[in-house]
Design a protein around this motif. Sequence first.
Motif, PDB file in Angstrom:
ATOM      1  N   PHE A 339      31.351  51.093 -12.542  1.00  0.00           N
ATOM      2  CA  PHE A 339      32.205  51.539 -11.436  1.00  0.00           C
ATOM      3  C   PHE A 339      31.754  52.883 -10.872  1.00  0.00           C
ATOM      4  CE2 PHE A 339      35.305  48.255 -12.423  1.00  0.00           C
ATOM      5  CZ  PHE A 339      35.793  47.985 -11.152  1.00  0.00           C
ATOM      6  N   LEU A 340      31.337  53.790 -11.717  1.00  0.00           N
ATOM      7  CA  LEU A 340      30.857  55.076 -11.203  1.00  0.00           C
ATOM      8  C   LEU A 340      29.586  54.874 -10.382  1.00  0.00           C
ATOM      9  CD1 LEU A 340      31.479  57.435 -14.260  1.00  0.00           C
ATOM     10  CD2 LEU A 340      32.889  57.096 -12.225  1.00  0.00           C
ATOM     11  N   SER A 343      30.531  53.369  -7.006  1.00  0.00           N
ATOM     12  CA  SER A 343      31.176  54.340  -6.106  1.00  0.00           C
ATOM     13  C   SER A 343      30.180  55.088  -5.229  1.00  0.00           C
ATOM     14  CB  SER A 343      31.987  55.355  -6.919  1.00  0.00           C
ATOM     15  OG  SER A 343      31.142  56.256  -7.620  1.00  0.00           O
ATOM     16  N   THR A 344      28.895  54.998  -5.554  1.00  0.00           N
ATOM     17  CA  THR A 344      27.879  55.732  -4.798  1.00  0.00           C
ATOM     18  C   THR A 344      27.224  54.900  -3.706  1.00  0.00           C
ATOM     19  OG1 THR A 344      26.061  55.110  -6.306  1.00  0.00           O
ATOM     20  CG2 THR A 344      27.354  57.060  -6.884  1.00  0.00           C
ATOM     21  N   ASP A 463      35.022  55.906   2.134  1.00  0.00           N
ATOM     22  CA  ASP A 463      35.754  56.991   1.484  1.00  0.00           C
ATOM     23  C   ASP A 463      36.851  56.426   0.582  1.00  0.00           C
ATOM     24  OD1 ASP A 463      34.211  58.901   2.619  1.00  0.00           O
ATOM     25  OD2 ASP A 463      35.737  59.709   3.962  1.00  0.00           O
ATOM     26  N   ASN A 466      35.138  54.439  -2.379  1.00  0.00           N
ATOM     27  CA  ASN A 466      34.561  55.300  -3.412  1.00  0.00           C
ATOM     28  C   ASN A 466      35.628  55.945  -4.281  1.00  0.00           C
ATOM     29  OD1 ASN A 466      32.071  54.668  -2.359  1.00  0.00           O
ATOM     30  ND2 ASN A 466      31.854  56.557  -1.187  1.00  0.00           N
ATOM     31  N   LEU A 467      36.728  56.401  -3.661  1.00  0.00           N
ATOM     32  CA  LEU A 467      37.811  57.007  -4.439  1.00  0.00           C
ATOM     33  C   LEU A 467      38.375  56.006  -5.438  1.00  0.00           C
ATOM     34  CD1 LEU A 467      39.909  59.214  -5.042  1.00  0.00           C
ATOM     35  CD2 LEU A 467      41.294  58.266  -3.178  1.00  0.00           C
ATOM     36  N   CYS A 469      36.906  53.348  -6.752  1.00  0.00           N
ATOM     37  CA  CYS A 469      35.928  53.030  -7.792  1.00  0.00           C
ATOM     38  C   CYS A 469      35.804  54.143  -8.819  1.00  0.00           C
ATOM     39  CB  CYS A 469      34.569  52.733  -7.162  1.00  0.00           C
ATOM     40  SG  CYS A 469      34.483  51.144  -6.299  1.00  0.00           S
ATOM     41  N   VAL A 470      35.795  55.385  -8.372  1.00  0.00           N
ATOM     42  CA  VAL A 470      35.727  56.513  -9.309  1.00  0.00           C
ATOM     43  C   VAL A 470      36.951  56.516 -10.218  1.00  0.00           C
ATOM     44  CG1 VAL A 470      35.827  59.028  -9.493  1.00  0.00           C
ATOM     45  CG2 VAL A 470      34.248  57.963  -7.871  1.00  0.00           C
ATOM     46  N   THR A 471      38.118  56.260  -9.653  1.00  0.00           N
ATOM     47  CA  THR A 471      39.349  56.235 -10.446  1.00  0.00           C
ATOM     48  C   THR A 471      39.277  55.167 -11.529  1.00  0.00           C
ATOM     49  OG1 THR A 471      40.635  56.995  -8.541  1.00  0.00           O
ATOM     50  CG2 THR A 471      41.848  55.973 -10.354  1.00  0.00           C
TER      51      THR A 471
END
Length: 511
Positions: A339-340, A343-344, A463, A466-467, A469-471
């Motif tokens: 997931f991190l 997110s990119t 935006d 990505n938020l 996915c990071v979560t």
Amino acid sequence: MVRKPLVLLTVCLATLTINIGTMVVNVALPSMADQLDASTKDLLWIVDGYNLAFAALVLAMGSLSDRFGRRPALVIGLAGFAASSAAAALADGSAALIAARVVMGVFAALIFPTTLSIISNTFTGRRERASAIGLWGASSGVGVAVGPVMGGFLLAHYSWHSIFWALVPIAVVALGLTLAFVPESRDPDVPRIDRPGFVVSVAALAVLTWTIIEAPGRGWGSAETLTGFGVAAVLILVFIQIERAVRNPMIDVTLFLDRRFSAACAAVTIAFFALFGFIFLITQFFQFVREYTPLETGLRFLPVAFSIAASSVIGSQLAPRLGTRAIVAPGMALMGAAFLWISTVPVGVTYATVVIPQMILLGTGIGLVTAPATESIMRVLPPARAGVGSAVNDATRELGGTLGVAVVGALFSSQYADRLIELIGQHLYPATAAKASESVGYAHAVAAQAPALRDLVDTAFLDGFNLACVTVGVICLVGAAAAWFALPADRYDPLADETAQAHDAQLTARH
């Protein structure tokens, strides 16, 4: 004479039917947004109406199938699923479709715990049961593949209604196999349904899901949102107190004192939280941002689907030998890393060299978590109470999936809406900008008429993407650390199946 391979084939097909019903709708979301004029919130409810009913009812349905018979429960569930799928196909608006999806979720809640209960009563040794559960888990991965591909093919030739019509014959075939091959089994000592606990649990999950889905529009800090979270928390505490006080609780909350049970439940919840949230987002990324057709989108799900199926089988074989902890914790770490990495991704990300490896990493992690964790949950209860164990396992799956779509969708929706207004608000009439912030499909339709806005709309989408996915990535990594410390290192000697069965007998006396 019970023909175990045919019984396993039948329950896996029934499970596949439910998973196709879960996954097939995602690839149709952009078409629904266009043809039904559905907002992002409407799309969330189309997905989560099914998940919510499933998660809310699965505990009670597991007990019912144990008490009144697992074979008739599977027959009724499949027949009802076929009928409600036909009702969804006939829907002509968002509200009607959401209602039909809720009914589909009701019957799915009857089917799913029954399939796992049948496996536990048919395959009694740990070694063969672990293998059967691995194949059962693999059918979920196949559903992730078949659902989007089937949906994409149908949408390439027909309207979104066709995806629900297609579920009808699949459910009917599974129904025929059930009547032909599944033996009857039941536990006559299962007590009556804990009605107060049932009502409160349904209310708690409904309030929590509704609050999360509505939060982007009302504001995360609004009085309505905070009140909703507060009411949900109170209802959860009341549910726990009810279950501790009644003679025959819907779920024995003391089971969660067993680390094999509680930590495995948490692992399954996080895995499906991640999977459902990912599918909800990536479907829209493929179709709105990359402009893939529904069929092209469905085919691009194959790497994650096949990796889930393969790693479910591998994980179920390795866990008894290496220990549940040694498989589940690294699996969750793989999910977090995936997931991190996801997110990119930029707008022009290369599918073959970037997205495929990301999907394989994610699917491998999910498969390594779900099958071994499920087997750990089922070992806590004896085969006679397998319906309860399978219902808890299924409830954790659906709770994770429901919250995954709700939380990930809400985070995405909030960030996307704020960013879109910031980027294009001055270029559009206020009413147009507001509607674009509520619906990704409408925003891209506007951008198609004004190409200069296309990059801004995609920027706002990424935006939010990505938020979210990071979560999810952070949640998975925290879950991996917790699983490493909480799950037992319960290795298993393949030559000592008798010892495992004796241990099950001790658990029977305890519970």
